[in-house]
Design a protein around this motif. Structure first.
Motif, PDB file in Angstrom:
ATOM      1  N   ILE A  26      48.976  34.265  32.731  1.00  0.00           N
ATOM      2  CA  ILE A  26      48.574  35.424  33.536  1.00  0.00           C
ATOM      3  C   ILE A  26      47.386  35.043  34.416  1.00  0.00           C
ATOM      4  O   ILE A  26      46.413  34.463  33.939  1.00  0.00           O
ATOM      5  CB  ILE A  26      48.174  36.609  32.632  1.00  0.00           C
ATOM      6  CG1 ILE A  26      49.326  36.972  31.692  1.00  0.00           C
ATOM      7  CG2 ILE A  26      47.753  37.807  33.482  1.00  0.00           C
ATOM      8  CD1 ILE A  26      48.936  37.981  30.613  1.00  0.00           C
ATOM      9  N   ASP A  27      47.502  35.375  35.700  1.00  0.00           N
ATOM     10  CA  ASP A  27      46.415  35.135  36.657  1.00  0.00           C
ATOM     11  C   ASP A  27      45.746  36.453  37.019  1.00  0.00           C
ATOM     12  O   ASP A  27      46.429  37.432  37.311  1.00  0.00           O
ATOM     13  CB  ASP A  27      46.946  34.578  37.987  1.00  0.00           C
ATOM     14  CG  ASP A  27      47.621  33.241  37.846  1.00  0.00           C
ATOM     15  OD1 ASP A  27      47.446  32.585  36.799  1.00  0.00           O
ATOM     16  OD2 ASP A  27      48.337  32.864  38.804  1.00  0.00           O
ATOM     17  N   LYS A  28      44.441  36.424  37.061  1.00  0.00           N
ATOM     18  CA  LYS A  28      43.669  37.546  37.616  1.00  0.00           C
ATOM     19  C   LYS A  28      43.063  37.049  38.920  1.00  0.00           C
ATOM     20  O   LYS A  28      42.251  36.113  38.917  1.00  0.00           O
ATOM     21  CB  LYS A  28      42.568  37.948  36.633  1.00  0.00           C
ATOM     22  CG  LYS A  28      41.689  39.062  37.144  1.00  0.00           C
ATOM     23  CD  LYS A  28      40.566  39.349  36.165  1.00  0.00           C
ATOM     24  CE  LYS A  28      39.648  40.440  36.719  1.00  0.00           C
ATOM     25  NZ  LYS A  28      38.534  40.700  35.810  1.00  0.00           N
ATOM     26  N   GLY A  29      43.459  37.652  40.042  1.00  0.00           N
ATOM     27  CA  GLY A  29      42.983  37.197  41.346  1.00  0.00           C
ATOM     28  C   GLY A  29      41.486  37.367  41.505  1.00  0.00           C
ATOM     29  O   GLY A  29      40.942  38.424  41.159  1.00  0.00           O
ATOM     30  N   LEU A  30      40.839  36.321  41.986  1.00  0.00           N
ATOM     31  CA  LEU A  30      39.388  36.364  42.193  1.00  0.00           C
ATOM     32  C   LEU A  30      39.002  36.387  43.667  1.00  0.00           C
ATOM     33  O   LEU A  30      38.041  37.049  44.047  1.00  0.00           O
ATOM     34  CB  LEU A  30      38.720  35.146  41.542  1.00  0.00           C
ATOM     35  CG  LEU A  30      38.816  35.002  40.028  1.00  0.00           C
ATOM     36  CD1 LEU A  30      38.126  33.715  39.585  1.00  0.00           C
ATOM     37  CD2 LEU A  30      38.204  36.205  39.322  1.00  0.00           C
TER      38      LEU A  30
END
Lengths: 102, 102
Positions: free
Chosen positions: B42-46
């Motif tokens: 899972i990626d959390k956009g930064l």
């Protein structure tokens, strides 16, 4: 862990030389960033949501670093050299994303 | 290895409940697909290309399978149930991509 991703949108009339990308461009990224880049994963787009549809992205790469600081110290100083290599394999303007891997 | 990615574009007015996504939706994907899904990231956009810019994608998930056949057998039968859960965490219409991991 953070992930710097580069996406190549599947645009009309776009070209992408996957062989050059895999054998020249990504190795150049690895060489310039050294041990700071923990891993690089290359995607070759196969399809989209509907069966037989085109993939939204022709290709992508995901480069993993321990921290934003490690990315900034190892990758950012070489970004112009890497950007200069892009026309050697594609005419697509890439989409860039920094993400935290949860 | 193949990778089924779901991207959530960072649109004006969009909402995304990361907690629900991580603790409910992705576990549901895992449960329904069983061992066929080798891994989910899972990626959390930064952020995006420019310093301080918004990420192109609020979030993304990358689900790994041994083959397209394994994906089709384990994931596709549950896709409507999973799609029905989407409004519980976001109003974004996701972008779907199937890719080969090189």
């Amino acid at each position: 862990m953070i992930k710097f991703s580069v996406f190549y949108p599947n645009e009309e009339g776009s070209t992408f030389d996957m062989d050059y990308y895999v054998t020249k461009h990504i190795p150049l990224c690895r060489q310039l960033t050294g041990d700071a880049m923990r891993r690089a994963e290359i995607d070759k787009g196969l399809g989209g949501a509907a069966p037989g549809s085109k993939p939204p992205f022709v290709a992508a790469v995901h480069m993993y670093f321990d921290s934003l600081e490690a990315f900034q110290a190892s990758f950012v100083p070489h970004r112009m050299m890497l950007a200069d290599d892009v026309p050697n394999y594609t005419n697509i303007r890439p989409v860039l994303q920094m993400a935290e891997v949860l």
